[in-house]
Design an enzyme around this catalytic site. Structure first.
Site, PDB file in Angstrom:
ATOM      1  N   SER A 150      39.797  -7.579  29.680  1.00  0.00           N
ATOM      2  CA  SER A 150      39.779  -6.427  28.781  1.00  0.00           C
ATOM      3  C   SER A 150      38.530  -5.588  29.053  1.00  0.00           C
ATOM      4  O   SER A 150      37.440  -6.129  29.233  1.00  0.00           O
ATOM      5  CB  SER A 150      39.768  -6.899  27.336  1.00  0.00           C
ATOM      6  N   ALA A 179      25.913  -2.576  28.536  1.00  0.00           N
ATOM      7  CA  ALA A 179      25.944  -2.467  27.078  1.00  0.00           C
ATOM      8  C   ALA A 179      26.772  -1.232  26.760  1.00  0.00           C
ATOM      9  O   ALA A 179      26.250  -0.134  26.641  1.00  0.00           O
ATOM     10  CB  ALA A 179      24.540  -2.342  26.512  1.00  0.00           C
ATOM     11  N   CYS A 213      32.709 -10.192  21.462  1.00  0.00           N
ATOM     12  CA  CYS A 213      31.963  -9.080  22.037  1.00  0.00           C
ATOM     13  C   CYS A 213      30.514  -9.148  21.591  1.00  0.00           C
ATOM     14  O   CYS A 213      30.210  -9.167  20.407  1.00  0.00           O
ATOM     15  CB  CYS A 213      32.570  -7.755  21.635  1.00  0.00           C
ATOM     16  N   THR A 227      34.489  -7.491  36.304  1.00  0.00           N
ATOM     17  CA  THR A 227      33.524  -6.587  36.907  1.00  0.00           C
ATOM     18  C   THR A 227      33.853  -6.185  38.348  1.00  0.00           C
ATOM     19  O   THR A 227      33.602  -5.051  38.754  1.00  0.00           O
ATOM     20  CB  THR A 227      32.128  -7.251  36.863  1.00  0.00           C
TER      21      THR A 227
HETATM   22  C1  LIG Z   1      32.055  -2.826  31.325  1.00  0.00           C
HETATM   23  C2  LIG Z   1      32.719  -3.991  30.659  1.00  0.00           C
HETATM   24  C3  LIG Z   1      33.435  -3.795  29.491  1.00  0.00           C
HETATM   25  C4  LIG Z   1      34.046  -4.856  28.862  1.00  0.00           C
HETATM   26  N1  LIG Z   1      34.752  -4.630  27.728  1.00  0.00           N
HETATM   27  C5  LIG Z   1      35.365  -5.668  27.106  1.00  0.00           C
HETATM   28  C6  LIG Z   1      36.144  -5.459  25.961  1.00  0.00           C
HETATM   29  O1  LIG Z   1      36.286  -4.335  25.483  1.00  0.00           O
HETATM   30  N2  LIG Z   1      36.738  -6.532  25.369  1.00  0.00           N
HETATM   31  C7  LIG Z   1      36.627  -7.782  25.888  1.00  0.00           C
HETATM   32  O2  LIG Z   1      37.204  -8.729  25.331  1.00  0.00           O
HETATM   33  N3  LIG Z   1      35.903  -8.021  27.011  1.00  0.00           N
HETATM   34  C8  LIG Z   1      35.282  -6.995  27.629  1.00  0.00           C
HETATM   35  N4  LIG Z   1      34.560  -7.223  28.765  1.00  0.00           N
HETATM   36  C9  LIG Z   1      34.485  -8.593  29.318  1.00  0.00           C
HETATM   37  C10 LIG Z   1      35.464  -8.768  30.463  1.00  0.00           C
HETATM   38  O3  LIG Z   1      36.786  -8.653  30.020  1.00  0.00           O
HETATM   39  C11 LIG Z   1      35.295 -10.144  31.107  1.00  0.00           C
HETATM   40  O4  LIG Z   1      35.647 -11.144  30.182  1.00  0.00           O
HETATM   41  C12 LIG Z   1      33.874 -10.367  31.567  1.00  0.00           C
HETATM   42  O5  LIG Z   1      33.416  -9.206  32.194  1.00  0.00           O
HETATM   43  C13 LIG Z   1      33.715 -11.573  32.507  1.00  0.00           C
HETATM   44  O6  LIG Z   1      34.412 -11.427  33.691  1.00  0.00           O
HETATM   45  P1  LIG Z   1      33.768 -10.809  35.060  1.00  0.00           P
HETATM   46  O7  LIG Z   1      32.535 -11.583  35.340  1.00  0.00           O
HETATM   47  O8  LIG Z   1      34.846 -10.981  36.060  1.00  0.00           O
HETATM   48  O9  LIG Z   1      33.464  -9.390  34.760  1.00  0.00           O
HETATM   49  C14 LIG Z   1      33.946  -6.147  29.405  1.00  0.00           C
HETATM   50  C15 LIG Z   1      33.221  -6.354  30.583  1.00  0.00           C
HETATM   51  C16 LIG Z   1      32.613  -5.292  31.209  1.00  0.00           C
HETATM   52  C17 LIG Z   1      31.845  -5.541  32.473  1.00  0.00           C
END
Ligand SMILES: Cc1cc2nc3c(=O)[nH]c(=O)nc-3n(C[C@H](O)[C@H](O)[C@H](O)COP(=O)(O)O)c2cc1C
Ligand SMILES: Cc1cc2nc3c(=O)[nH]c(=O)nc-3n(C[C@H](O)[C@H](O)[C@H](O)COP(=O)(O)OP(=O)(O)OC[C@H]3O[C@@H](n4cnc5c(N)ncnc54)[C@H](O)[C@@H]3O)c2cc1C
Ligand SMILES: Cc1cc2nc3c(=O)[nH]c(=O)nc-3n(C[C@H](O)[C@H](O)[C@H](O)COP(=O)(O)OP(=O)(O)OC[C@H]3O[C@@H](n4cnc5c(N)ncnc54)[C@H](O)[C@@H]3O)c2cc1C
Ligand SMILES: Cc1cc2nc3c(=O)[nH]c(=O)nc-3n(C[C@H](O)[C@H](O)[C@H](O)COP(=O)(O)O)c2cc1C
Ligand code: FES
Ligand code: FES
Lengths: 310, 277, 310, 277
Positions: free
Chosen positions: C21, C68, C127, C263
């Site tokens: 997400s 953030a 979050c 990411t």
């Molecule tokens: C820019 C950004 C925005 C995110 N927004 C949300 C969000 O709105 N809701 C949520 O549950 N997780 C959010 N996440 C978390 C991601 O869904 C994911 O769980 C987290 O980034 C870990 O995975 P990754 O290391 O592959 O990025 C966000 C992550 C990033 C980097």
């Protein structure tokens, strides 16, 4: 001249830079002058002898590593007879890190190790590998406090409590050890991680889980140091992911009085000297007369106005 | 806690040195030969020791730790250090990209050297693969002391054999065995080693790079009552005894098993104490 | 042919790969075919409209980043009218992520968003930016359970609980949400971190703290997914630091049924396709007939014996 | 949620493309001019759009995210994309190391283009620093449509001025002002712009790269009632509207402040809606 001295409770260090426990050894004396660093922190000692974790013991990433070393240890007598003498040649204070399976054993070990040549006892209540599934004293505020209280009873040395980052509310643990009489807090140990050798469908580490350390962990542990700094009054020693003076400045500015350099010593064995020189140069450039002015120097964001000609 | 790292007059016997690359050429399709200009330091190395190389980061290959490499040749006259390495992963891939004139950060010399000088008159060394890089400098050092060396080189095929000329130039005898010619089996090597011990006065066994060869030499060493050493490898963090990442199993003097650090108590160990893997 | 389908409770996905997400958006449809991925997971929706965090919103590291963002949101009506229609053209199920300030608001929001076109409700109880100091529902087992129970009452859609990694005992939280009726667990969100702009003595992020994500976090979150997998029976969707098929295989092997790629979508926008193809190729090479056989396929370490000729 | 990204016949208008480097030469002591061969894609770009460049990792410079760069020139005839960039940090440092023949992974075209074609007859553009790279292609496109362009270029000193010849070759008028000559003050530029509006029919204002110039043009735009656009910068994650990292403050239509994504709603914005920084 920048005054680089910092005070951690009742002891004064010639500068705020020291190694993390388990990330230096006698070998470093062959590479640099151990009189230059703020303190010598020795690898955690346990009451019993242990061989440590089954290899493989490490997995490397782009910006850090996962190590499952355990605490190989030849016991407190060997420490006093074989390890401490290596550091007698230096004026640098020795911080002796201890760990034990029970509160009582923590106390007895600290008493035993309060020998000449040991200036500080650091209670490693956070080592992620010894306890099942990474559970450790440091995951519980009350257990952490009990360890500190027991060690304080058994030694006249200052006691630093080294916290584990594998917790929901590190500030609460910090407050508990402060109330229990800790003279300072080291924040924090490695974070519990794991890796899979997918080719062979098996854990990559002999111990399955290990401690994740190195530069990539800095943002997480720095946040914890900041949270701890806002929660307690005793000095804080930051420990997590520092590779350069810039990184150490982050920890000092969020409220640390000193820093421990860990994993990067393995890559750049004189990294601590670079950090010391870099912090001093920064102070000079910013017109600070003493490194201790950096502690907690972070201020709320200013509205940023760019200076530009038309 | 013995350390064989060479101690010289400088207060810090182990150092990081930035060495210009003199050459970095292919030896065959998977090995390169790296020659560094180390005239201003790091030259106080001994056979069996290693350097910890800070391989550069290029693209996806971002090696975090240094990479251990045995000294293949120490050319004190020209102030050069030589390495012979196989390209296997991230670090050796970026190492292979170094061009003459570029600089490499090396840390060392590290580890315990081979200890043969006063112990033998005829060294029998058996090397396979990368092991060769580690054993080669022994032949040169032994030759200078008038100690005879016979090197049995094992490889997949004749074209994978390396350093035969260099070894011969040090005065060593060279016997090559290969899988493709069917001459590299344990029994065949055993016959050769027995011959060298029984008929040529072979009285010191050295090996590196093959588990089966280690087991063979351990057995023959026990049988004939002759000493020997083995150089071992393990993944390393610090290379200087601080992190305890590089341990391997050893037979403890009092019986049982203990872990020792390859970088600090080794990489050269008594051949009988090593636990084969 | 490898059978790539996986089942997450009552819904079947054509393959185990979906975005995290907040890490995909309508823009991705301009780059790749959204019919190829296992699910579409939309950015968290809140009951109210919000602008999100004050910039600067990001700090970049070598192997990950600190963001953030907050949850900029135009509210549930805008989601239904403007965002969902973008995905109507695809056969891929839509997972709608929700967040709210109270248990009751979580329930009402989930009810409101259980519209045609939404296949799953993912409860973002993790979050790190919205609640003070990073505290969130997901830091407390009971609060997490209450959110899940309330959402289950208000929707007939499967409910996935997305946990926060900022906890001492993630397995306990997982058990709590399982007991509360969660159909699956997403493990986990970003970890709370911070950074200092040392030149200016100020926090580098407008929000001070942010979520640390990207490859460098994989060892930590993978360990948590493994701990959760050993604690619950419901399916687990791994989320943390995956960049390649190899990384996704780690999560599947420790017990996940599917994975969320986050990411890395920002760096390599077709990363999810590479992961799908890579997992399929791995199964083929290893002689597995179905990707679901990978789930929990990690076994204890075998004594490693090298095959060598003399 | 408007997007100006150009839609062509392919199902996926935005793509990653590996482009061979044709040239990557210094323009002055801090800028380089990068020419890529994009004959097989990515050429459907329009002035104001940008590409997100995957700068390589070299040594300590390991840029995690891509780096946004405006299109400086689109040479459809030769199938080339050109960029003009300043070396400021990690990513641009490794970008500068690219040699002809090496390949660069670019992602795009991205973002909203300038929208001037049907809105004006004489564009007055005022650029400082990197802003020039963004505005330059407007002059070429406008020239082809018979729209007049006058470019006021502001720089630290005459040797920091760039692209004067290129702009003249598109038919644009060029007026250069510099700090070292004392001609770049806001008042001086204001006089020039007023002159162009009052006497030369200037009826569209474009700017990029300077806050003070933005404020000036906003004021003159309001005073004379003429439209204009500004291209803004912000640190970016994804470049395609997904991460919301790249927001800046804007005046909301109903009053108050709102955040908009530079990569998705921009980088080109209505000049009056932009909040100066
Ligand atoms: C820019 C950004 C925005 C995110 N927004 C949300 C969000 O709105 N809701 C949520 O549950 N997780 C959010 N996440 C978390 C991601 O869904 C994911 O769980 C987290 O980034 C870990 O995975 P990754 O290391 O592959 O990025 C966000 C992550 C990033 C980097
Ligand atoms: C004391 C010593 C001397 C050595 N001498 C030589 C030599 O002269 N020539 C030569 O070709 N090789 C030698 N090796 C092996 C060499 O260190 C590895 O091949 C090299 O580290 C592989 O790095 P990589 O990044 O290319 O491989 P990767 O597989 O990408 O490396 C991943 C990690 O595993 C480690 N690793 C992988 N294989 C080995 C190995 N065999 N030994 C130790 N660590 C390993 C790497 O150092 C790194 O930490 C020696 C090893 C040791 C311990
Ligand atoms: C739409 C757009 C078009 C641009 N066009 C050009 C151009 O044509 N020529 C040119 O020289 N520059 C241009 N820039 C600025 C360029 O993107 C930055 O100079 C570059 O990203 C700096 O990267 P770095 O790694 O060298 O710097 P570092 O300071 O090491 O970068 C650290 C982080 O900050 C970001 N960053 C730093 N400065 C900027 C900036 N000014 N804008 C956005 N992100 C920044 C980087 O992308 C990276 O994420 C443009 C920026 C945007 C948003
Ligand atoms: C190989 C290794 C061994 C360690 N051993 C100990 C130890 O024995 N006791 C301890 O308190 N911390 C130990 N640590 C933790 C470090 O002291 C330090 O707190 C941690 O590595 C974080 O700092 P870094 O990111 O700079 O490495 C060890 C870390 C590593 C990498
Ligand atoms: S590599 Fe660190 S102890 Fe050997
Ligand atoms: S850079 Fe990701 S939304 Fe703009």
């Amino acid at each position: 001249m920048v005054d680089m001295r910092v005070r951690i409770g009742e002891i004064e260090l010639k500068n705020p830079v020291m190694p993390g426990s388990g990330t230096m050894g006698e070998g470093l004396a062959r590479v640099m002058d151990l009189n230059r660093i703020g303190a010598i922190v020795t690898k955690t000692i346990t009451p019993d002898k242990r061989e440590g974790c089954v290899p493989p013991r490490m997995v490397e990433y782009k910006d850090g590593s996962l190590m499952a070393i355990g605490i190989p240890c030849k016991g407190p007598d060997h420490y006093i007879e074989e390890i401490l003498p290596h550091y007698r040649a230096y004026a640098t204070p020795v911080v002796c890190s201890v760990s034990a399976p029970t509160v009582e054993a923590f106390g007895q070990l600290a008493a035993k190790l309060s020998v000449p040549g040991v200036s500080v006892i650091e209670a490693n209540i956070s080592c992620p590998n010894l306890e099942q599934d990474g559970k450790a004293f440091g995951m519980d505020a009350e257990a952490s406090a009990r360890v500190v209280r027991r060690i304080k009873e058994s030694t006249d040395r200052p006691v630093w409590a080294k916290l584990t980052p594998n917790v929901t509310d590190i500030a609460a643990i910090a407050q508990a050890v402060e109330a229990a009489g800790a003279d300072a807090i080291t924040c924090a140990n490695g974070m519990l991680g794991m890796a899979v050798d997918v080719e062979n469908f098996q854990p990559a580490l002999g111990n399955i889980t290990g401690g994740m350390t190195g530069p990539c962990m800095r943002p997480i542990i720095l946040r914890m140091a900041w949270q701890v700094a806002r929660a307690v009054k005793i000095p804080i020693i930051g420990s997590g992911g520092m590779a350069t003076a810039r990184d150490a400045l982050e920890y000092l500015m969020v409220g640390c009085s000193a820093v421990q350099i860990g994993t990067i010593n393995f890559v750049r064995p004189t990294a601590m000297l670079e950090v010391i020189d870099g912090v001093e140069a920064f102070c000079r450039r910013k017109g600070l007369r003493a490194a201790r002015e950096l502690t907690g120097a972070m201020v709320p964001r200013r509205e940023f106005k760019e200076q530009q000609v038309a | 806690m013995g350390s064989g790292a060479h101690v010289n007059d400088s207060p810090f016997p182990v150092a990081e040195t930035l060495c210009p690359v003199v050459a970095n050429d292919w030896v065959n399709d998977s090995y390169k030969h790296l020659i560094l200009d180390a005239a201003h330091g790091a030259i106080h190395a001994e056979p069996g020791q290693f350097f910890h190389l800070l391989c550069p980061s290029i693209g996806e290959n971002v090696p975090f730790y240094r990479r251990p490499m045995s000294i293949y040749r120490i050319d004190r006259a020209q102030g050069r250090l030589e390495f012979l390495y196989k390209i296997v992963g991230r670090g050796t891939t970026t190492l292979a990209a170094l061009a003459p004139g570029e600089k490499l950060n090396i840390f060392g010399p590290l580890g315990r050297r081979f200890d043969f000088e006063t112990r033998c008159r005829h060294i029998v060394q058996v090397a396979r693969g990368v092991g060769l890089a580690t054993l080669a400098p022994v032949a040169e050092a032994a030759g200078q002391l008038g100690i005879r060396t016979t090197a049995i080189l094992s490889a997949r095929s004749p074209k994978h054999l390396m350093s035969i000329e260099y070894l011969r130039s040090t005065g060593a005898g060279v016997i090559s065995v290969t899988d493709s010619e069917g001459t590299s089996g344990v029994e065949a090597v055993e016959d050769i080693v027995r011959g060298l011990i029984e008929k040529e006065g072979g009285d010191f066994l050295l090996t590196c790079g093959s588990n089966r060869l280690l087991q063979l030499l351990q057995r023959l060493g026990r049988e004939y009552g002759i000493a020997g050493e083995v150089a071992l490898e393990q993944h390393m963090g610090c290379g200087i005894g601080m992190c305890f990442a590089c341990v391997r199993e050893f037979r403890a003097p009092g019986g049982g098993i203990t872990y020792r650090r390859v970088c600090w108590e080794g990489p050269v160990f008594d051949i009988q104490e090593a636990v084969s893997w």
